[in-house]
Write a protein that holds these residues in place. Structure first.
Motif, PDB file in Angstrom:
ATOM      1  N   SER A   5      -2.940  12.596 -31.207  1.00  0.00           N
ATOM      2  CA  SER A   5      -3.556  12.621 -29.998  1.00  0.00           C
ATOM      3  C   SER A   5      -3.182  11.292 -29.478  1.00  0.00           C
ATOM      4  CB  SER A   5      -5.017  12.920 -29.966  1.00  0.00           C
ATOM      5  OG  SER A   5      -5.134  12.934 -28.580  1.00  0.00           O
ATOM      6  N   VAL A   6      -2.566  10.910 -28.432  1.00  0.00           N
ATOM      7  CA  VAL A   6      -2.115   9.552 -28.023  1.00  0.00           C
ATOM      8  C   VAL A   6      -3.080   8.864 -27.195  1.00  0.00           C
ATOM      9  CG1 VAL A   6      -0.429   7.987 -26.873  1.00  0.00           C
ATOM     10  CG2 VAL A   6       0.445   9.632 -28.517  1.00  0.00           C
ATOM     11  N   ASN A   7      -3.895   7.787 -27.504  1.00  0.00           N
ATOM     12  CA  ASN A   7      -4.751   7.218 -26.521  1.00  0.00           C
ATOM     13  C   ASN A   7      -4.111   6.297 -25.685  1.00  0.00           C
ATOM     14  OD1 ASN A   7      -6.790   5.512 -25.403  1.00  0.00           O
ATOM     15  ND2 ASN A   7      -8.205   6.025 -27.218  1.00  0.00           N
ATOM     16  N   VAL A   8      -4.268   6.741 -24.271  1.00  0.00           N
ATOM     17  CA  VAL A   8      -3.381   6.121 -23.236  1.00  0.00           C
ATOM     18  C   VAL A   8      -4.176   4.855 -22.538  1.00  0.00           C
ATOM     19  CG1 VAL A   8      -1.890   7.700 -22.962  1.00  0.00           C
ATOM     20  CG2 VAL A   8      -3.930   7.884 -21.482  1.00  0.00           C
ATOM     21  N   ASN A   9      -5.525   4.536 -23.071  1.00  0.00           N
ATOM     22  CA  ASN A   9      -6.254   3.451 -22.555  1.00  0.00           C
ATOM     23  C   ASN A   9      -5.470   2.255 -22.119  1.00  0.00           C
ATOM     24  OD1 ASN A   9      -8.293   5.257 -23.015  1.00  0.00           O
ATOM     25  ND2 ASN A   9      -9.876   3.670 -23.696  1.00  0.00           N
ATOM     26  N   LYS A  10      -4.689   1.761 -23.086  1.00  0.00           N
ATOM     27  CA  LYS A  10      -3.984   0.450 -22.958  1.00  0.00           C
ATOM     28  C   LYS A  10      -3.081   0.512 -21.868  1.00  0.00           C
ATOM     29  CE  LYS A  10      -6.756  -1.414 -25.481  1.00  0.00           C
ATOM     30  NZ  LYS A  10      -6.759  -2.185 -26.847  1.00  0.00           N
ATOM     31  N   ILE A  11      -2.439   1.786 -21.878  1.00  0.00           N
ATOM     32  CA  ILE A  11      -1.707   1.666 -20.516  1.00  0.00           C
ATOM     33  C   ILE A  11      -2.271   1.517 -18.957  1.00  0.00           C
ATOM     34  CG2 ILE A  11       0.093   3.257 -19.411  1.00  0.00           C
ATOM     35  CD1 ILE A  11       0.514   4.500 -21.953  1.00  0.00           C
ATOM     36  N   ALA A  12      -3.370   2.218 -19.101  1.00  0.00           N
ATOM     37  CA  ALA A  12      -4.196   2.017 -17.938  1.00  0.00           C
ATOM     38  C   ALA A  12      -4.667   0.737 -17.828  1.00  0.00           C
ATOM     39  CB  ALA A  12      -5.556   3.015 -17.871  1.00  0.00           C
ATOM     40  N   LEU A  13      -4.950  -0.232 -18.777  1.00  0.00           N
ATOM     41  CA  LEU A  13      -5.648  -1.557 -18.830  1.00  0.00           C
ATOM     42  C   LEU A  13      -4.470  -2.438 -18.473  1.00  0.00           C
ATOM     43  CD1 LEU A  13      -7.773  -3.920 -19.817  1.00  0.00           C
ATOM     44  CD2 LEU A  13      -6.496  -3.560 -22.119  1.00  0.00           C
ATOM     45  N   LEU A  14      -3.237  -2.273 -18.673  1.00  0.00           N
ATOM     46  CA  LEU A  14      -2.174  -3.093 -18.262  1.00  0.00           C
ATOM     47  C   LEU A  14      -1.877  -2.765 -16.508  1.00  0.00           C
ATOM     48  CD1 LEU A  14       0.206  -4.801 -18.974  1.00  0.00           C
ATOM     49  CD2 LEU A  14       1.681  -2.963 -19.271  1.00  0.00           C
ATOM     50  N   ARG A  15      -2.045  -1.442 -16.184  1.00  0.00           N
ATOM     51  CA  ARG A  15      -1.854  -1.068 -14.829  1.00  0.00           C
ATOM     52  C   ARG A  15      -3.084  -1.968 -14.287  1.00  0.00           C
ATOM     53  NH1 ARG A  15      -4.313   4.427 -13.727  1.00  0.00           N
ATOM     54  NH2 ARG A  15      -6.005   2.988 -14.170  1.00  0.00           N
ATOM     55  N   ASN A  16      -4.363  -1.832 -14.408  1.00  0.00           N
ATOM     56  CA  ASN A  16      -5.325  -2.376 -13.880  1.00  0.00           C
ATOM     57  C   ASN A  16      -5.393  -3.903 -13.829  1.00  0.00           C
ATOM     58  OD1 ASN A  16      -6.297   0.168 -13.902  1.00  0.00           O
ATOM     59  ND2 ASN A  16      -8.108  -0.055 -14.996  1.00  0.00           N
ATOM     60  N   SER A  17      -4.438  -4.462 -14.668  1.00  0.00           N
ATOM     61  CA  SER A  17      -4.483  -5.951 -14.377  1.00  0.00           C
ATOM     62  C   SER A  17      -3.701  -6.664 -13.344  1.00  0.00           C
ATOM     63  CB  SER A  17      -3.769  -6.540 -15.922  1.00  0.00           C
ATOM     64  OG  SER A  17      -2.604  -6.255 -15.826  1.00  0.00           O
ATOM     65  N   ARG A  18      -3.162  -5.803 -12.515  1.00  0.00           N
ATOM     66  CA  ARG A  18      -2.272  -6.084 -11.539  1.00  0.00           C
ATOM     67  C   ARG A  18      -2.788  -5.387 -10.160  1.00  0.00           C
ATOM     68  NH1 ARG A  18       2.495  -8.881 -12.329  1.00  0.00           N
ATOM     69  NH2 ARG A  18       2.370  -9.123 -10.263  1.00  0.00           N
ATOM     70  N   GLY A  19      -3.680  -4.289 -10.290  1.00  0.00           N
ATOM     71  CA  GLY A  19      -4.347  -3.621  -9.387  1.00  0.00           C
ATOM     72  C   GLY A  19      -3.300  -2.883  -8.402  1.00  0.00           C
ATOM     73  N   THR A  20      -2.311  -2.478  -9.220  1.00  0.00           N
ATOM     74  CA  THR A  20      -1.358  -1.384  -8.635  1.00  0.00           C
ATOM     75  C   THR A  20      -1.223  -0.335  -9.474  1.00  0.00           C
ATOM     76  OG1 THR A  20       0.543  -2.205  -9.848  1.00  0.00           O
ATOM     77  CG2 THR A  20      -0.022  -3.411  -7.746  1.00  0.00           C
ATOM     78  N   ASN A  21      -0.389   0.721  -9.249  1.00  0.00           N
ATOM     79  CA  ASN A  21      -0.149   1.757  -9.825  1.00  0.00           C
ATOM     80  C   ASN A  21       1.144   1.746 -10.976  1.00  0.00           C
ATOM     81  OD1 ASN A  21      -0.833   4.541 -11.065  1.00  0.00           O
ATOM     82  ND2 ASN A  21       0.821   5.453  -9.745  1.00  0.00           N
ATOM     83  N   TYR A  22       1.416   0.305 -11.521  1.00  0.00           N
ATOM     84  CA  TYR A  22       2.347   0.230 -12.096  1.00  0.00           C
ATOM     85  C   TYR A  22       1.881  -0.584 -13.588  1.00  0.00           C
ATOM     86  CZ  TYR A  22       6.930  -1.518 -13.632  1.00  0.00           C
ATOM     87  OH  TYR A  22       8.293  -1.816 -14.287  1.00  0.00           O
ATOM     88  N   PRO A  23       2.128   0.024 -14.494  1.00  0.00           N
ATOM     89  CA  PRO A  23       2.711   1.289 -14.885  1.00  0.00           C
ATOM     90  C   PRO A  23       1.874   2.317 -14.494  1.00  0.00           C
ATOM     91  CG  PRO A  23       1.744   0.453 -16.786  1.00  0.00           C
ATOM     92  CD  PRO A  23       1.365  -0.625 -15.918  1.00  0.00           C
TER      93      PRO A  23
END
Length: 258
Positions: A5-23
């Motif tokens: 089960s892949v935890n995708v929290n860190k992908i969301a953390l990277l996205r949130n650091s710029r305030g956009t939907n990327y990644p």
């Protein structure tokens, strides 16, 4: 076969650091399950510093079209968190004893001290058709208590194993691993399924799975870091190869543990 089960929290953390939907979180979830991965994990924290409640809702809706992929939502069983679980009805809810502002999970439940709380929330999860898992340290007696309060599974907190493994002392690593194996065996004997997670990675996973009792491993931070070096496609292939080569877990524990 053990489920990754892949935890995708860190992908969301990277996205949130710029305030956009990327990644784009859903883009990477599609990529992950496109490799045949059968589990997605999130841990929405109160401050929403990585996974947001809306992310959890979006993922639950998306995964309805992928019934073979289990959705695992982790968190402390506050009233807000339990309301979210009631709304999402994921395949599994992993309860962790975290403080609201805690950086990351760093200990398992003291089940005896939290018997009243767990005795309130675990029946709700069962009523909602959500498999429950309790985050535990590798203590066999704790597995017995988890069964007594009505959990379906335990998730072994594996940071201690990972730290000792990284230090390179083979004898000490085997001694620590034995604590985990004994706890897993006790859990299965009590009718529980066994999951594991925290700091497992490409280097230490094969040894940890050698006991053959683990139904699911949740891996996120290491997988994302390894993907920076090797690319996510290659990392996912390597994890799948490790799991395929590991002893198959006893599926009777899967039926007893949901």
């Amino acid at each position: 076969m053990t489920v990754l089960s892949v935890n995708v929290n860190k992908i969301a953390l990277l996205r949130n650091s710029r305030g956009t939907n990327y990644p784009d979180l859903l883009h990477f979830v599609r990529k992950i399950i496109g490799h045949g991965i059968k589990g997605i994990t999130v841990h929405p924290r109160p401050d929403e510093r990585h996974i947001t409640r809306q992310d959890a809702r979006d993922l639950a809706a998306f995964l309805k079209d992928h019934p073979d992929v289990e959705f695992n939502v982790e968190g402390y069983p506050s009233s807000d968190f339990m309301a979210l679980i009631d709304a999402l009805r994921p395949a599994q809810c992993t309860l962790v004893p975290d403080e609201p502002g805690q950086l990351t999970s760093d200990h398992g439940w003291q089940v005896a001290k939290n018997r009243e709380l767990l005795g309130q929330v675990l029946p709700l999860l069962r009523q909602w058709g959500v498999r429950s898992s309790l985050f535990l340290d590798p203590v066999p007696a704790a597995a017995e208590l988890a069964a007594e309060v009505g959990a379906d599974r335990i998730e072994l907190y594996t940071e201690h194993f990972a730290r000792i493994f990284a230090a390179g002392d083979g004898a000490q690593t085997q001694a620590v691993l034995q604590d985990y194996l004994e706890t897993a065996d006790r859990a299965v004997a009590c009718g529980l399924g066994v999951n594991a997670g925290h700091d497992l990675n490409l280097d230490n996973l094969a040894l940890f799975l050698s006991g053959g009792q683990v139904l699911e491993v949740s891996i996120g931070h290491a997988l994302v870091v390894e993907s920076l070096e090797l690319g996510m496609d290659e990392v996912l292939r390597r994890y799948q190869a490790i799991i395929a080569a590991a002893p198959a877990p006893d599926l009777s524990s899967a039926s007893r543990g949901g």
